[in-house]
Design an enzyme around this catalytic site. Structure first.
Site: not given
Length: 419
Positions: A204, A302, A133, A131
């Site tokens: 999400k 990331g 990170g 959802v």
């Protein structure tokens, strides 16, 4: 105790997970007595050079080398996609192996089915990384809010679009230049459609709506608007009255058994906590009976943030009680339209006019719906009238807009996010 992991996917998140395990495993072992090790990793090719990869990790292109290995204690899926990944997860759960995934598309489209299978097998299926990170929103909603009642959720859950809109607002970039810069920095894919069209944020939102409100929905059922049509002039016009444009998902309870769910660029006012969320960062605002408004903020994507979410789920799965069972929402909401909304309108004037003349032509009732007005000189369309309204019903929206467009045309309409 050694916990052996089967890893599907060795891309950005998978490689990030290996890095975090190498850095944190001693700390985890000291505090829990558990020693995590990746035994086998599924990759698309065996010939790719992978410098620094632990030679003890077995690489394979055959998923059965993981699924049929009795030594593997749990499975991590970070390969993505809704085809093969679904089969891998179902097979692992059927073999009573806990599964951790970062696959938002799959959890959004098949989450109910997979959770039911996990409950039948009495093993965890965890998806914190799917959802936002590095924001631990799933665990927070599942645990901390069990003694509270949530009324709405909203937020910024796509780092690509938030980065682009931030650069357009702060540095005057066009949409095209902001997208190119996001791609150069690795925030946007070569084909950015999933992000800029709002689908990533919508997946999400579907996951969160199921978790909190028990809503089962699909992309086709939702109101989704991306940022592809946003121009630097739109951002400048909204800024005249102090607002910012952000791509938001919103989930609002509008009735006893109904919620409104949408994804769209919305105007954020200066006193909203979301006004401080810039570039690739994400944030989710939760409104509940006991806590009121709370905001959860952090990096939304990331290698390290997402891998941290995966690693936290690995530890949670490894320490879960036997006969694990994931509780579904006690709610069973349906989709509905919002009751009232506030709007930002950018109107093109057919003739040069003052702001005062535009507002004075309205009767007192309609004029009372307008809370702020200003003017913007558009580089292509000339003088524009910018208006913010109160929260109004759809009927009053239509009445007010009909009057305002008798002498001008509607250029853009945005919903204003309530503070």
């Amino acid at each position: 105790m050694t916990i052996k992991i089967g890893l599907f996917g060795l891309g950005t998140v998978g490689s990030g997970l290996l890095t975090l395990l190498a850095e944190q495993n001693n700390k985890i072992k000291a505090s829990t007595g558990l020693d995590f090790t990746v035994k086998t990793a599924l990759v698309s090719t065996l010939t790719k050079d992978r410098p620094g990869l632990d030679p003890a990790i077995q690489l394979t292109t055959d998923p059965n080398d993981i699924l049929n290995d009795p030594e593997i204690d749990l499975v991590v899926e970070v390969a993505g996609g809704t085809g093969s990944a679904k089969g891998w997860i179902k097979s692992a759960l059927s073999s009573k192996k806990p599964v951790i995934t970062a696959n938002k598309d799959l959890i959004a489209t098949a989450g109910q089915e997979l959770i039911e299978l996990a409950n039948k097998a009495q093993v965890p299926l965890l998806y914190e990384a799917a959802v936002a990170g590095g924001i631990p929103i799933i665990t927070t909603l599942q645990n901390y809010y069990r003694t509270d009642t949530i009324r709405s959720l909203a937020g910024i859950v796509n780092g690509t679009t938030n980065y682009m809109l931030t650069q357009m607002a702060q540095n005057g970039l066009s949409y095209e230049k902001a997208l190119k810069q996001a791609q150069e920095l690795g925030f946007a894919e070569a084909d950015p459609t999933n992000d800029v069209a709002g689908y990533d944020a919508a997946y999400k939102a579907i996951i969160l709506a199921r978790l909190v409100f028990g809503l089962e929905s699909t992309l086709d059922e939702l109101a989704i608007t991306g940022i592809q049509e946003i121009t630097d002039d739109d951002i400048a016009a909204v800024k005249v009255l102090g607002g910012q444009l952000k791509l938001l998902f919103t989930i609002n309870q509008v009735g006893e058994d109904s919620i409104a769910l949408s994804v769209s660029p919305q105007v954020i006012l200066p006193d909203s906590p979301l006004s401080q969320v810039h570039n690739e960062n994400n944030a989710i605002v939760v409104n509940s009976d006991n806590l009121g408004q709370t905001m959860y903020y952090g990096p939304g994507a990331g290698a390290r943030p997402t891998a941290q979410a995966v690693l936290a789920d690995i530890l949670l799965a490894a320490t879960a009680t036997k006969e694990s069972h994931q509780v579904f929402s006690s709610e069973n909401m349906r989709l509905a339209e919002p009751n009232v909304q506030a709007y930002c309108w950018i109107l093109n004037s057919k003739t040069h006019e003052s702001i005062e003349s535009a507002v004075h032509e309205l009767d007192d009732e309609l004029n009372g719906y307008i809370v702020r007005q200003g003017s913007h000189e558009n580089s292509n369309n000339g003088s524009q009238l910018v208006l913010y309204t109160k929260e109004i019903t759809t009927a009053n929206h239509d009445r007010l807009l009909k009057e305002l467009t008798q002498k001008r045309t509607l250029n853009k309409e945005f919903v204003i996010y309530p503070c």
